[in-house]
Design a protein around this motif. Structure first.
Motif, PDB file in Angstrom:
ATOM      1  N   ASP A  80      90.815 125.646  -3.969  1.00 22.34           N
ATOM      2  CA  ASP A  80      89.614 124.813  -4.063  1.00 22.34           C
ATOM      3  C   ASP A  80      89.350 124.099  -2.743  1.00 22.34           C
ATOM      4  O   ASP A  80      88.197 123.946  -2.313  1.00 22.34           O
ATOM      5  CB  ASP A  80      89.771 123.783  -5.187  1.00 22.34           C
ATOM      6  CG  ASP A  80      89.604 124.395  -6.567  1.00 22.34           C
ATOM      7  OD1 ASP A  80      89.080 125.526  -6.659  1.00 22.34           O
ATOM      8  OD2 ASP A  80      89.986 123.754  -7.560  1.00 22.34           O
TER       9      ASP A  80
ATOM     10  N   THR B 194      84.185 121.535 -11.918  1.00 24.75           N
ATOM     11  CA  THR B 194      84.102 122.623 -10.936  1.00 24.75           C
ATOM     12  C   THR B 194      82.965 122.435  -9.937  1.00 24.75           C
ATOM     13  O   THR B 194      82.849 123.231  -9.000  1.00 24.75           O
ATOM     14  CB  THR B 194      83.921 123.972 -11.645  1.00 24.75           C
ATOM     15  OG1 THR B 194      82.740 123.939 -12.460  1.00 24.75           O
ATOM     16  CG2 THR B 194      85.128 124.308 -12.504  1.00 24.75           C
TER      17      THR B 194
ATOM     18  N   LEU C 298      93.349 118.570  -5.658  1.00 17.13           N
ATOM     19  CA  LEU C 298      92.756 119.896  -5.774  1.00 17.13           C
ATOM     20  C   LEU C 298      93.756 120.975  -5.390  1.00 17.13           C
ATOM     21  O   LEU C 298      94.598 120.786  -4.509  1.00 17.13           O
ATOM     22  CB  LEU C 298      91.530 119.999  -4.866  1.00 17.13           C
ATOM     23  CG  LEU C 298      90.337 119.111  -5.188  1.00 17.13           C
ATOM     24  CD1 LEU C 298      89.281 119.246  -4.093  1.00 17.13           C
ATOM     25  CD2 LEU C 298      89.742 119.466  -6.546  1.00 17.13           C
TER      26      LEU C 298
ATOM     27  N   THR D 174      87.887 126.504  -0.372  1.00 15.08           N
ATOM     28  CA  THR D 174      86.488 126.725  -0.733  1.00 15.08           C
ATOM     29  C   THR D 174      85.599 125.634  -0.140  1.00 15.08           C
ATOM     30  O   THR D 174      84.503 125.912   0.368  1.00 15.08           O
ATOM     31  CB  THR D 174      86.334 126.756  -2.270  1.00 15.08           C
ATOM     32  OG1 THR D 174      87.129 127.813  -2.801  1.00 15.08           O
ATOM     33  CG2 THR D 174      84.889 126.959  -2.675  1.00 15.08           C
TER      34      THR D 174
ATOM     35  N   LEU E 281      83.842 125.239  -7.542  1.00 10.05           N
ATOM     36  CA  LEU E 281      85.264 125.388  -7.259  1.00 10.05           C
ATOM     37  C   LEU E 281      85.865 126.482  -8.148  1.00 10.05           C
ATOM     38  O   LEU E 281      85.586 126.516  -9.350  1.00 10.05           O
ATOM     39  CB  LEU E 281      85.989 124.070  -7.485  1.00 10.05           C
ATOM     40  CG  LEU E 281      85.475 122.877  -6.663  1.00 10.05           C
ATOM     41  CD1 LEU E 281      86.234 121.609  -7.041  1.00 10.05           C
ATOM     42  CD2 LEU E 281      85.604 123.147  -5.170  1.00 10.05           C
TER      43      LEU E 281
ATOM     44  N   GLY F 104      90.787 131.074  -5.469  1.00  6.35           N
ATOM     45  CA  GLY F 104      90.125 130.650  -4.248  1.00  6.35           C
ATOM     46  C   GLY F 104      89.703 131.827  -3.394  1.00  6.35           C
ATOM     47  O   GLY F 104      89.787 132.994  -3.802  1.00  6.35           O
TER      48      GLY F 104
ATOM     49  N   GLY G  10      88.983 124.123 -10.078  1.00  6.59           N
ATOM     50  CA  GLY G  10      88.441 122.848 -10.529  1.00  6.59           C
ATOM     51  C   GLY G  10      89.509 121.813 -10.808  1.00  6.59           C
ATOM     52  O   GLY G  10      90.715 122.103 -10.813  1.00  6.59           O
TER      53      GLY G  10
END
Length: 284
Positions: free
Chosen positions: A122, A68, A118, A125, A56, A254, A59
């Motif tokens: 993230d 992460t 989050l 992702t 991530l 991100g 994180g």
């Protein structure tokens, strides 16, 4: 007829021992059970495939550490059915996709309590990782219009080519037009859900909700501090509101989905191909 004698030898730390299985059935049973117990150990760990592990960009902060590592999985037919049921609601579709396709965040199960914490980058992702492990790395696009020559063409892009921005800090300091500054934090999934909870809200109302949640404080040139609130967010000038939102978007850790571009081989022109999370699962 001669009697048959069976001699079994069992391995043990003290060496082998012989047991007459016909004359001493209890001893034979005990020896076999001892052998099973001595040889049994922890089951071998099955490694997680590398394409299921995700790092991530920002994180999840827990006490004095930042988590992460995350794990995702391939979607299956049952997941497709569940996603089809919520496809008319983009926010619910995203939440369901993350809940189904994310296995864990660090050592925590990826539950509906954890995922909203989050940051948006993230979460994006994770969506990309779920898409890659389910359908592969490549995505095909048709009828792309080249701004250089005007022709339309088809292309295949690699999701691995998407660039990522890591978190430089947990908060941003944005200068205000008449002096002072705004301290803001990056939005999370929970902020996004609150912003989109009312489907009839206007963009201006969405912006106010997001600013009210992410605005930590306003500091003037004399050191005076006003804590963030809904009233403070709506009282900001339009230029300051736009500056804060622009900085949040530009610095959000991100994937840089909106900055993706490809080359039109026929003319060599650079073609912008901005993606959204919805584009990654357009088939749903």
């Amino acid at each position: 007829m001669t009697d048959m004698q069976y001699d079994w030898t069992f391995d043990s730390p003290a060496g082998g021992r012989q047991v007459d299985v016909l004359g001493d059935t209890q001893g034979a049973t005990a020896a076999i059970q001892s052998l099973i117990t001595d040889s049994a150990g922890e089951p071998p760990a099955i490694p997680v495939p590398a394409d299921c592990l995700v790092t991530l960009p920002a994180g999840l902060v827990r006490e004095d550490r930042t988590i992460t590592e995350a794990e995702v999985r391939e979607l299956n037919g049952n997941d497709e059915i569940a996603l089809a049921r919520v496809r008319s609601n983009p926010l619910r579709l995203l939440e369901t996709l993350l809940e189904l396709g994310t296995v864990r965040i660090g050592d925590m199960a990826a539950s509906s309590d954890v995922l909203p914490q989050l940051l948006l980058g993230d979460r994006d992702t994770l969506v990309i990782a779920i898409r890659r492990v389910t359908f592969g790395d490549e995505m095909e696009f048709a009828e792309i219009i080249c701004p250089t020559c005007g022709d339309d063409f088809s292309a295949t892009i690699s999701l691995g080519a998407i660039e990522y921005q890591k978190a430089e800090a947990s908060r941003l300091t944005v200068p205000l037009r008449k002096g002072g500054c705004a301290i803001v934090r990056f939005p999370t999934g929970a902020d996004q859900a609150a912003m989109l909870a009312n489907p009839k809200a206007t963009n201006a109302e969405h912006n106010s909700i997001l600013l009210a949640r992410c605005l930590v404080e306003i500091r003037d040139d004399h050191g005076n501090v006003k804590p963030g609130s809904e009233d403070l967010a709506t009282s900001l000038g339009l230029a300051d509101r736009r500056a804060i939102l622009t900085q949040l978007a530009a610095n959000q850790p991100g994937p840089r989905l909106l900055e993706l571009s490809i080359e039109h081989e026929a003319c060599g022109g650079e073609v912008p191909l901005p993606l959204s999370v919805a584009d990654l699962f357009r088939d749903f």
